[in-house]
Design a protein around this motif. Sequence first.
Motif, PDB file in Angstrom:
ATOM      1  N   THR A  15      48.031  30.279  38.103  1.00 29.16           N
ATOM      2  CA  THR A  15      47.573  31.105  39.204  1.00 29.16           C
ATOM      3  C   THR A  15      48.696  31.114  40.226  1.00 29.16           C
ATOM      4  O   THR A  15      49.001  30.093  40.833  1.00 29.16           O
ATOM      5  CB  THR A  15      46.286  30.549  39.828  1.00 29.16           C
ATOM      6  OG1 THR A  15      45.262  30.513  38.835  1.00 29.16           O
ATOM      7  CG2 THR A  15      45.831  31.417  40.991  1.00 29.16           C
ATOM      8  N   LEU A  16      49.346  32.242  40.392  1.00 27.34           N
ATOM      9  CA  LEU A  16      50.563  32.313  41.191  1.00 27.34           C
ATOM     10  C   LEU A  16      50.293  32.074  42.676  1.00 27.34           C
ATOM     11  O   LEU A  16      49.217  32.402  43.194  1.00 27.34           O
ATOM     12  CB  LEU A  16      51.225  33.677  41.003  1.00 27.34           C
ATOM     13  CG  LEU A  16      51.703  33.992  39.585  1.00 27.34           C
ATOM     14  CD1 LEU A  16      52.290  35.407  39.536  1.00 27.34           C
ATOM     15  CD2 LEU A  16      52.741  32.980  39.109  1.00 27.34           C
ATOM     16  N   VAL A  17      51.279  31.521  43.342  1.00 31.29           N
ATOM     17  CA  VAL A  17      51.300  31.411  44.794  1.00 31.29           C
ATOM     18  C   VAL A  17      52.082  32.610  45.313  1.00 31.29           C
ATOM     19  O   VAL A  17      53.261  32.783  44.982  1.00 31.29           O
ATOM     20  CB  VAL A  17      51.961  30.102  45.249  1.00 31.29           C
ATOM     21  CG1 VAL A  17      52.025  30.035  46.779  1.00 31.29           C
ATOM     22  CG2 VAL A  17      51.219  28.893  44.686  1.00 31.29           C
ATOM     23  N   LEU A  18      51.427  33.449  46.105  1.00 30.97           N
ATOM     24  CA  LEU A  18      52.054  34.685  46.576  1.00 30.97           C
ATOM     25  C   LEU A  18      52.045  34.742  48.102  1.00 30.97           C
ATOM     26  O   LEU A  18      50.983  34.598  48.721  1.00 30.97           O
ATOM     27  CB  LEU A  18      51.334  35.914  46.010  1.00 30.97           C
ATOM     28  CG  LEU A  18      51.260  36.015  44.478  1.00 30.97           C
ATOM     29  CD1 LEU A  18      50.507  37.277  44.074  1.00 30.97           C
ATOM     30  CD2 LEU A  18      52.657  36.000  43.857  1.00 30.97           C
ATOM     31  N   ASN A  19      53.213  34.939  48.673  1.00 27.01           N
ATOM     32  CA  ASN A  19      53.358  35.026  50.122  1.00 27.01           C
ATOM     33  C   ASN A  19      53.909  36.386  50.525  1.00 27.01           C
ATOM     34  O   ASN A  19      54.691  36.990  49.788  1.00 27.01           O
ATOM     35  CB  ASN A  19      54.333  33.965  50.645  1.00 27.01           C
ATOM     36  CG  ASN A  19      53.865  32.551  50.419  1.00 27.01           C
ATOM     37  OD1 ASN A  19      52.677  32.301  50.252  1.00 27.01           O
ATOM     38  ND2 ASN A  19      54.799  31.621  50.415  1.00 27.01           N
TER      39      ASN A  19
END
Length: 490
Positions: A15-19
């Motif tokens: 589950t990607l970390v997206l900023n």
Amino acid sequence: MTETKKQKLSKPKKTLVLNAFTNGTLYSQIPGIWRHPNDKTSTHTELSYWTQLAKTAERGKLNSIFIADTLTYFDVYKGPNNPGPSLEVGINAPKLDPSIPISAMASVTESIGFGITFSTVSEHPYLLARRLATLDHLTQGRLGWNIVASYLPSVGRQLLNGGELLAHEDRYAQTQEYLEIVYKLLLSSWREDALIKDKSRGVYVDSSRVRNIEHDGKFFKLNGASITSIIPQGFPVIIQAGTSKQGKEFAAKNAEIIFVGSGNNLSQSGESIKEIRQLAQNYGRDPYSIKFLVSAAPILGKTHQEAIDKWEDYSSYANPEGSQIMFSSQSGINLDKYEWDEPFGQEVGKNNASIGLTKNTLNSTTKTTSRRKIFENSKEYTKLLVGTGEEVANIIEEWVELYDIDGFNFSQSVFPESLEDIVEILIPELQKRGLFWYDYPVPNGTFRENLYQQKDHSFLPKDHPGYQYRWTKDESREDFENKLKDEGIL
């Protein structure tokens, strides 16, 4: 497809970390694009700019808004100490204090985090500890601190009474000491139940549960108690970006999120990820508790041609001097002394600003480059993720598999158009593939809870070096101080 490739793709998807990546100025991956008719970054001096950014990013369920900061001019190009070119192009100035808009952004959102850059040379650690605590309180635990050991020579002239910054290796020693003081102030000065608010006795704080921090180090001295109470997360999420030897060591020991480059130097990023995970394991940490992010600037369309047309349109606004100004500042090399096609690359100035970043840039251009190649490379970076949601998601999925990436800092070429495209075109495709959540795992939760997707996981994990500084409600002052002595950190 080979058997090895099948095995790789059969691993559980991350589950990607997206900023959403931004800055307190006219930030874009395409210097000069503030002239584009659809770009609104010149309104960054208005609160509505920041609240729109926050609401759009939370609509896309992004982990955080990451606000980079460099408290200085980019003044090496045509320098030294010449801010003129950067002012004219609109790079890094004029610039706001990025901590100020966070309260406004928090007031219109519920779950998105806020990563913010604070340098360890810009103010005394006591002052920064209060600033961090204030922001974590006012966001209900949604703050992350990107720790930087400022690298541009002009920082020394501006903040250090006209002096020079420390040598590269000493900057990280100073930064480690700075961080340890902030650990002590936020975690060891107030017992976690010191704030009692006892109306019947008229006692607001149990003063027996507050202790002075005495620190007498190489770079800093301090004797006094923290002036703020324990914050919702105990300590902000720790973010770091550094690919030099000292930067990797510091990150492996302390960081929870690490920025390791961009889409145009993925092989170096992949090697850094492997190395730092191993270093973290050497420090007794779970290497997969660290989330590694690379920067990327997706340009999206509902069709492939629409995306290509956008890229060509955006690129037409690129100011060639912008890339020269930025590289000159990060490397300490004044590119103005070279002809446009004159090769260079062996010069790394004694004021080398960002050693890892400079070497990555030179490595990506086979160790010798030219001003023209620097400009073309900056344009090619924005072309890495151009396409439909499906096409860009295909590339992202491949990068994650090949390089063990945990997520991305998404820059916008044109604001708000590019961020809206990420939210409306790319995020749904990543969700469909199981690469991103449909909602925050902990709605109204803290930054750290959503980072690790676990409720009641607001505090630093037990294998993190900051955990030992925590004064819990079950420990008397004497027992706690004896524990600190045993750990060698009193």
